[in-house]
Design a protein around this motif. Structure first.
Motif, PDB file in Angstrom:
ATOM      1  N   LYS A   1       3.628  -6.180   3.614  1.00  0.00           N
ATOM      2  CA  LYS A   1       2.983  -6.338   2.315  1.00  0.00           C
ATOM      3  C   LYS A   1       1.548  -6.836   2.452  1.00  0.00           C
ATOM      4  CE  LYS A   1       6.732  -6.604  -0.987  1.00  0.00           C
ATOM      5  NZ  LYS A   1       6.241  -5.399  -1.658  1.00  0.00           N
ATOM      6  N   ILE A   2       1.206  -7.410   3.579  1.00  0.00           N
ATOM      7  CA  ILE A   2      -0.190  -7.783   3.819  1.00  0.00           C
ATOM      8  C   ILE A   2      -1.043  -6.522   3.961  1.00  0.00           C
ATOM      9  CG2 ILE A   2      -1.757  -8.876   5.473  1.00  0.00           C
ATOM     10  CD1 ILE A   2       0.468 -10.881   6.051  1.00  0.00           C
ATOM     11  N   GLU A   3      -0.476  -5.500   4.592  1.00  0.00           N
ATOM     12  CA  GLU A   3      -1.190  -4.238   4.795  1.00  0.00           C
ATOM     13  C   GLU A   3      -1.201  -3.367   3.544  1.00  0.00           C
ATOM     14  OE1 GLU A   3      -0.058  -3.506   9.469  1.00  0.00           O
ATOM     15  OE2 GLU A   3       1.486  -3.282   7.922  1.00  0.00           O
ATOM     16  N   ASP A   4      -0.115  -3.456   2.752  1.00  0.00           N
ATOM     17  CA  ASP A   4       0.030  -2.605   1.571  1.00  0.00           C
ATOM     18  C   ASP A   4       0.943  -3.338   0.586  1.00  0.00           C
ATOM     19  OD1 ASP A   4       0.859  -0.697  -0.334  1.00  0.00           O
ATOM     20  OD2 ASP A   4       0.629   0.940   1.077  1.00  0.00           O
ATOM     21  N   PRO A   5       0.494  -3.555  -0.650  1.00  0.00           N
ATOM     22  CA  PRO A   5       1.338  -4.275  -1.621  1.00  0.00           C
ATOM     23  C   PRO A   5       2.709  -3.647  -1.825  1.00  0.00           C
ATOM     24  CG  PRO A   5      -0.902  -4.064  -2.456  1.00  0.00           C
ATOM     25  CD  PRO A   5      -0.828  -3.220  -1.208  1.00  0.00           C
ATOM     26  N   SER A   6       2.838  -2.352  -1.550  1.00  0.00           N
ATOM     27  CA  SER A   6       4.137  -1.691  -1.690  1.00  0.00           C
ATOM     28  C   SER A   6       4.932  -1.707  -0.392  1.00  0.00           C
ATOM     29  CB  SER A   6       3.950  -0.240  -2.144  1.00  0.00           C
ATOM     30  OG  SER A   6       3.270   0.521  -1.152  1.00  0.00           O
ATOM     31  N   GLY A   7       4.448  -2.462   0.594  1.00  0.00           N
ATOM     32  CA  GLY A   7       5.104  -2.515   1.893  1.00  0.00           C
ATOM     33  C   GLY A   7       6.383  -3.332   1.883  1.00  0.00           C
ATOM     34  N   LEU A   8       6.887  -3.602   3.086  1.00  0.00           N
ATOM     35  CA  LEU A   8       8.195  -4.223   3.290  1.00  0.00           C
ATOM     36  C   LEU A   8       8.044  -5.702   3.645  1.00  0.00           C
ATOM     37  CD1 LEU A   8      11.312  -3.893   3.743  1.00  0.00           C
ATOM     38  CD2 LEU A   8      10.755  -3.253   6.109  1.00  0.00           C
ATOM     39  N   ALA A   9       8.872  -6.536   3.032  1.00  0.00           N
ATOM     40  CA  ALA A   9       8.883  -7.972   3.333  1.00  0.00           C
ATOM     41  C   ALA A   9      10.311  -8.491   3.266  1.00  0.00           C
ATOM     42  CB  ALA A   9       8.000  -8.745   2.354  1.00  0.00           C
TER      43      ALA A   9
END
Length: 372
Positions: free
Chosen positions: A125-133
């Motif tokens: 999510k640091i790289e892309d708000p829709s990413g994985l966390a």
């Protein structure tokens, strides 16, 4: 999972090892090469015998004995490919939290082994708000619900307590409940958003699983109040899968992961079934193919005899079945959909390269190509 060996002495290694029990060398996992490697200290870090031209260090979570994955010294990263997705971890100074979190990390790293073998994109999510966390939360005054929302997967720390998880399994009348199963199920929701929830892909999904626009909250309430329909096992891999198309997809996705990873382990150890009963000839199967590349028919042809045999072995020890599920023809169709969905995702030259991963996620938001 593959069978790993120490390059220093040839001793077999477990995926979770940080030291070779035979020669005493440090060992770690190299996600770039999908292998365990023996290590030798150098002035600039650690030399990996499996990749001697680069230097590495352990993930920062190695200090807690919760990770044995390696990070290139030139990467600029403190955490490995799996751990950099952690957004929240529990207070490790409190109670039994450290022990429980370590168990969660074991399951999470096995999940990432499969994601990397299947070359599925994953950004933080640091790289892309829709990413994985991942949020690993200890229950306090408020209950913690394991689940997925907008790319964030929450795992209740209590699920790592064997007694509590078994209590939950009994209360929910589930035949199977594991940490790894939770990860494989919840990650499916993330990939549904990434791979399916777009104009190019949604109609194919609906033709297999049904219309996901049905009220989700109402569907779950009905399922918990009334249970699954009497004939659910003919259409769904689990009773819970019958509650809503989203859950049907997630359960089917998780079972695809169960199948490919377990068959790869069987192949690595040369496990095959050859019953000494003439009438059981249909249960004779070697696993001589790469399950991560095999089509669904080949997977099922090997999976059913293998699980029949291992279930019988478990029963001989008074244990529950390893795989307490029935795969009806309708479920094979759904597994085939998951197989096609995963294998038609375009792969960049190096799926672990962060720039390539970000570009891949941006591309997939517009939909993957339709199946032939």
């Amino acid at each position: 999972m593959r069978l790993f060996v120490c390059q220093g002495c040839g001793q077999p290694l477990h995926f979770e090892n940080a030291t070779c029990g035979s020669c005493g060398r440090g060992v770690g996992y190299l996600p770039r090469l999908s292998t365990m490697t023996a290590l030798e200290p150098t002035d600039g870090g650690l030399r990996a015998l499996a990749d001697p031209n680069r230097t590495y260090r352990f993930c920062a979570n190695a200090q807690y004995e919760s990770c044995n994955w390696l990070v290139g010294t030139d990467s600029g990263q403190d955490f490995c490919l799996a751990c950099r997705h952690n957004r929240t971890i529990p207070d490790l100074s409190a109670g039994n939290n450290l022990v429980l979190w370590r168990r969660i990390e074991v399951a999470k790293h096995r999940l990432f082994y499969t994601l990397l073998r299947l070359q599925l994109p994953h950004v933080t999510k640091i790289e892309d708000p829709s990413g994985l966390a991942f949020d690993f939360l200890a229950p306090t005054h408020e209950p913690v619900m394991t689940g997925h929302l907008n790319g964030a997967i929450t795992i209740n720390l209590a699920e790592a307590d064997d007694a509590e998880r078994e209590r939950q399994r009994g209360m929910m009348q589930e035949p199977y409940r594991t940490l790894l199963g939770h990860f494989r199920h919840e990650i499916a929701h993330y990939y549904w958003d990434l791979l399916v929830n777009n104009e190019a892909s949604i109609e194919e999904f609906r033709s297999v699983f049904g219309d996901e626009r049905a009220d989700y909250g109402e569907a779950l309430r009905r399922h918990h109040q009334q249970g699954a329909p009497p004939d659910w096992s003919q259409q769904f891999v689990s009773a819970y899968a019958s509650s809503h198309p989203w859950e049907d997809f997630a359960e089917t996705w998780a079972h695809y992961f169960h199948i490919v990873d377990t068959l790869e382990t069987a192949r690595a150890f040369g496990v095959s079934t050859q019953p000494r009963v003439a009438s059981a000839a249909s249960l004779d199967t070697p696993v001589e193919f790469d399950p991560y590349l095999a089509g669904i028919d080949q997977l099922i042809e090997a999976w059913l005899p293998l699980t029949f045999a291992i279930n019988a072995i478990n029963r001989s020890m008074g244990l529950n079945d390893l795989y307490p599920f029935v795969i009806a023809p309708a479920i094979v169709v759904k597994l085939g959909y998951v197989y096609r969905l995963i294998h038609r995702v375009p792969h960049p030259p190096d799926i672990v390269d962060e720039t390539a991963l970000k570009a891949m996620v941006a591309l997939l938001k517009n939909g993957v190509p339709a199946a032939d």
